[in-house]
Design a protein around this motif. Structure first.
Motif, PDB file in Angstrom:
ATOM      1  N   PHE A 151       0.810  -1.174  -0.122  1.00  0.00           N
ATOM      2  CA  PHE A 151      -0.138  -0.163  -0.077  1.00  0.00           C
ATOM      3  C   PHE A 151       0.684   1.251   0.040  1.00  0.00           C
ATOM      4  N   VAL A 152       0.393   2.362  -0.212  1.00  0.00           N
ATOM      5  CA  VAL A 152       0.869   3.735  -0.205  1.00  0.00           C
ATOM      6  C   VAL A 152       0.669   4.534   0.903  1.00  0.00           C
ATOM      7  N   VAL A 153       1.732   5.033   1.447  1.00  0.00           N
ATOM      8  CA  VAL A 153       1.630   5.761   2.606  1.00  0.00           C
ATOM      9  C   VAL A 153       1.774   7.238   2.130  1.00  0.00           C
ATOM     10  N   GLU A 154       0.565   8.035   2.233  1.00  0.00           N
ATOM     11  CA  GLU A 154       0.573   9.386   1.502  1.00  0.00           C
ATOM     12  C   GLU A 154       1.333  10.227   2.372  1.00  0.00           C
ATOM     13  N   LYS A 155       1.424  11.555   1.732  1.00  0.00           N
ATOM     14  CA  LYS A 155       2.305  12.467   2.383  1.00  0.00           C
ATOM     15  C   LYS A 155       1.566  12.943   3.863  1.00  0.00           C
ATOM     16  N   ASP A 156       0.319  12.774   4.138  1.00  0.00           N
ATOM     17  CA  ASP A 156      -0.343  13.064   5.403  1.00  0.00           C
ATOM     18  C   ASP A 156      -0.225  12.012   6.337  1.00  0.00           C
ATOM     19  N   GLY A 157       0.258  10.799   5.854  1.00  0.00           N
ATOM     20  CA  GLY A 157       0.221   9.795   6.620  1.00  0.00           C
ATOM     21  C   GLY A 157      -0.895   8.832   6.347  1.00  0.00           C
ATOM     22  N   SER A 158      -1.871   9.088   5.725  1.00  0.00           N
ATOM     23  CA  SER A 158      -2.864   8.277   5.424  1.00  0.00           C
ATOM     24  C   SER A 158      -2.460   7.216   4.245  1.00  0.00           C
ATOM     25  N   ILE A 159      -3.286   6.266   4.214  1.00  0.00           N
ATOM     26  CA  ILE A 159      -2.947   5.010   3.270  1.00  0.00           C
ATOM     27  C   ILE A 159      -3.862   5.030   2.093  1.00  0.00           C
ATOM     28  N   SER A 160      -3.377   4.647   0.817  1.00  0.00           N
ATOM     29  CA  SER A 160      -4.295   4.146  -0.413  1.00  0.00           C
ATOM     30  C   SER A 160      -3.649   3.420  -1.234  1.00  0.00           C
ATOM     31  N   SER A 161      -4.251   3.014  -2.200  1.00  0.00           N
ATOM     32  CA  SER A 161      -4.049   1.718  -2.965  1.00  0.00           C
ATOM     33  C   SER A 161      -3.459   0.510  -2.588  1.00  0.00           C
ATOM     34  N   VAL A 162      -4.358   0.087  -1.494  1.00  0.00           N
ATOM     35  CA  VAL A 162      -3.790  -1.356  -0.861  1.00  0.00           C
ATOM     36  C   VAL A 162      -4.092  -2.336  -1.772  1.00  0.00           C
ATOM     37  N   ARG A 163      -3.180  -3.371  -1.887  1.00  0.00           N
ATOM     38  CA  ARG A 163      -3.229  -4.517  -2.860  1.00  0.00           C
ATOM     39  C   ARG A 163      -2.767  -5.704  -2.041  1.00  0.00           C
ATOM     40  N   ALA A 164      -3.184  -6.756  -1.687  1.00  0.00           N
ATOM     41  CA  ALA A 164      -2.795  -7.973  -1.070  1.00  0.00           C
ATOM     42  C   ALA A 164      -2.424  -9.219  -2.121  1.00  0.00           C
ATOM     43  N   GLU A 165      -1.143  -9.590  -2.114  1.00  0.00           N
ATOM     44  CA  GLU A 165      -0.938 -10.502  -3.147  1.00  0.00           C
ATOM     45  C   GLU A 165      -0.586 -11.742  -2.607  1.00  0.00           C
ATOM     46  N   GLY A 166      -1.591 -12.670  -2.872  1.00  0.00           N
ATOM     47  CA  GLY A 166      -1.405 -13.846  -2.044  1.00  0.00           C
ATOM     48  C   GLY A 166      -2.370 -15.062  -2.856  1.00  0.00           C
ATOM     49  N   ASP A 167      -2.284 -16.282  -2.490  1.00  0.00           N
ATOM     50  CA  ASP A 167      -2.832 -17.306  -3.179  1.00  0.00           C
ATOM     51  C   ASP A 167      -4.458 -17.347  -3.092  1.00  0.00           C
ATOM     52  N   VAL A 191      12.026  12.948   2.453  1.00  0.00           N
ATOM     53  CA  VAL A 191      13.311  13.129   1.869  1.00  0.00           C
ATOM     54  C   VAL A 191      13.447  14.572   1.861  1.00  0.00           C
ATOM     55  N   ASN A 192      14.701  14.784   2.232  1.00  0.00           N
ATOM     56  CA  ASN A 192      15.433  16.155   2.397  1.00  0.00           C
ATOM     57  C   ASN A 192      14.339  17.088   2.976  1.00  0.00           C
ATOM     58  N   GLY A 193      13.755  16.508   4.222  1.00  0.00           N
ATOM     59  CA  GLY A 193      12.968  17.492   4.800  1.00  0.00           C
ATOM     60  C   GLY A 193      11.418  17.666   4.483  1.00  0.00           C
ATOM     61  N   THR A 194      11.210  16.752   3.297  1.00  0.00           N
ATOM     62  CA  THR A 194       9.943  16.983   2.914  1.00  0.00           C
ATOM     63  C   THR A 194       9.163  15.535   2.764  1.00  0.00           C
ATOM     64  N   ALA A 195       7.724  15.534   3.046  1.00  0.00           N
ATOM     65  CA  ALA A 195       7.011  14.247   3.233  1.00  0.00           C
ATOM     66  C   ALA A 195       6.787  13.686   1.636  1.00  0.00           C
ATOM     67  N   VAL A 196       6.891  12.706   1.647  1.00  0.00           N
ATOM     68  CA  VAL A 196       6.774  11.907   0.263  1.00  0.00           C
ATOM     69  C   VAL A 196       5.765  10.719   0.474  1.00  0.00           C
ATOM     70  N   ARG A 197       5.138  10.367  -0.825  1.00  0.00           N
ATOM     71  CA  ARG A 197       4.459   9.117  -0.923  1.00  0.00           C
ATOM     72  C   ARG A 197       5.385   7.921  -0.827  1.00  0.00           C
ATOM     73  N   TYR A 198       5.042   6.927  -0.170  1.00  0.00           N
ATOM     74  CA  TYR A 198       5.899   5.903   0.011  1.00  0.00           C
ATOM     75  C   TYR A 198       5.242   4.588  -0.012  1.00  0.00           C
ATOM     76  N   ARG A 199       5.734   3.517  -0.772  1.00  0.00           N
ATOM     77  CA  ARG A 199       5.194   2.357  -1.060  1.00  0.00           C
ATOM     78  C   ARG A 199       5.473   1.260   0.187  1.00  0.00           C
ATOM     79  N   PHE A 200       4.523   0.859   0.930  1.00  0.00           N
ATOM     80  CA  PHE A 200       5.056  -0.216   2.097  1.00  0.00           C
ATOM     81  C   PHE A 200       4.615  -1.500   1.760  1.00  0.00           C
ATOM     82  N   ARG A 201       5.258  -2.391   2.247  1.00  0.00           N
ATOM     83  CA  ARG A 201       5.270  -3.708   1.982  1.00  0.00           C
ATOM     84  C   ARG A 201       4.802  -4.440   3.316  1.00  0.00           C
ATOM     85  N   LEU A 202       3.852  -5.221   3.575  1.00  0.00           N
ATOM     86  CA  LEU A 202       3.539  -5.823   4.775  1.00  0.00           C
ATOM     87  C   LEU A 202       3.111  -7.374   4.769  1.00  0.00           C
TER      88      LEU A 202
END
Length: 209
Positions: A151-167, A191-202
């Motif tokens: 999923f993506v952690v947005e710049k404000d800390g919320s999440i979006s684009s959640v996708r589970a990859e399993g059988d 990054v360099n003091g600026t919040a960025v969108r970040y792809r997280f894997r759990l």
């Protein structure tokens, strides 16, 4: 039984005070939390006013049955909400062409000053996902199930684009719902003091034996 009912009502009051990650899921969850609160109150009144032991036991059994049915109805509503949210996010992604930094794959990951983190850390995140998981949806006979939720952690800390990859499709869907229901926001990647969108894997694994 009375103490258990009061404790459950107390827990529900805590749920109302927490901020949900996603507004659509928040609306759905708040509705069912309110229904549970009303049912708790009604069953508690009946239970407290009844003096016959057998009748009290019957009220307790009826209460449990109502809660199981309500959980199932809520899960159906969450599935509908998941479809709605995914469709909206797909349209938003096509329109905006947003970019993310991937903590696992993107060669620019060394630019990160801070990775996205969940309050309490990785283990707290796993525990909350497990607590929010609707295990009754998993078919009987299933044992160890695994998936990797991206999923993506947005710049404000919320999440979006959640996708589970399993059988297992059902397990994947329930994992996605649990992620959207997380009660806390992430601390965003920087990054360099600026919040960025970040792809997280759990990675997730659950044993249903």
């Amino acid at each position: 039984m009375t103490k258990k009912l009061l404790y459950l009502i107390f827990l529900l009051s805590l749920f109302f005070s927490q901020a949900q990650q996603n507004q659509e899921f928040k609306i759905t969850k708040d509705y069912f939390d309110y229904q549970r609160l009303m049912l708790n109150n009604e069953f508690k009144k009946k239970f407290d006013s009844e003096t016959n032991y057998e009748e009290k036991r019957s009220i307790k059994e009826n209460f449990s049955e109502f809660m199981v049915k309500l959980d199932s109805i809520q899960n159906t509503a969450f599935i509908a909400t998941l479809i709605k949210v995914k469709n909206r996010e797909d349209l938003d992604r096509i329109a905006s062409r947003k970019t993310t930094i991937d903590h696992a794959e993107n060669p620019q990951k060394q630019m990160l000053n801070e990775q996205a983190t969940y309050p309490g850390g990785f283990e707290t995140l796993r525990k909350q996902v497990a607590d929010l998981f609707y295990s009754d949806s998993v078919l009987p006979g299933q044992k160890l199930l695994k998936t990797s939720v991206v999923f993506v952690v947005e710049k404000d800390g919320s999440i979006s684009s959640v996708r589970a990859e399993g059988d297992n499709f059902t397990f994947n869907r329930q994992a996605e719902i649990a992620i959207y229901l997380l009660p806390e926001k992430f601390s965003p990647a920087v990054v360099n003091g600026t919040a960025v969108r970040y792809r997280f894997r759990l990675p997730l694994a659950m044993n249903f034996e």
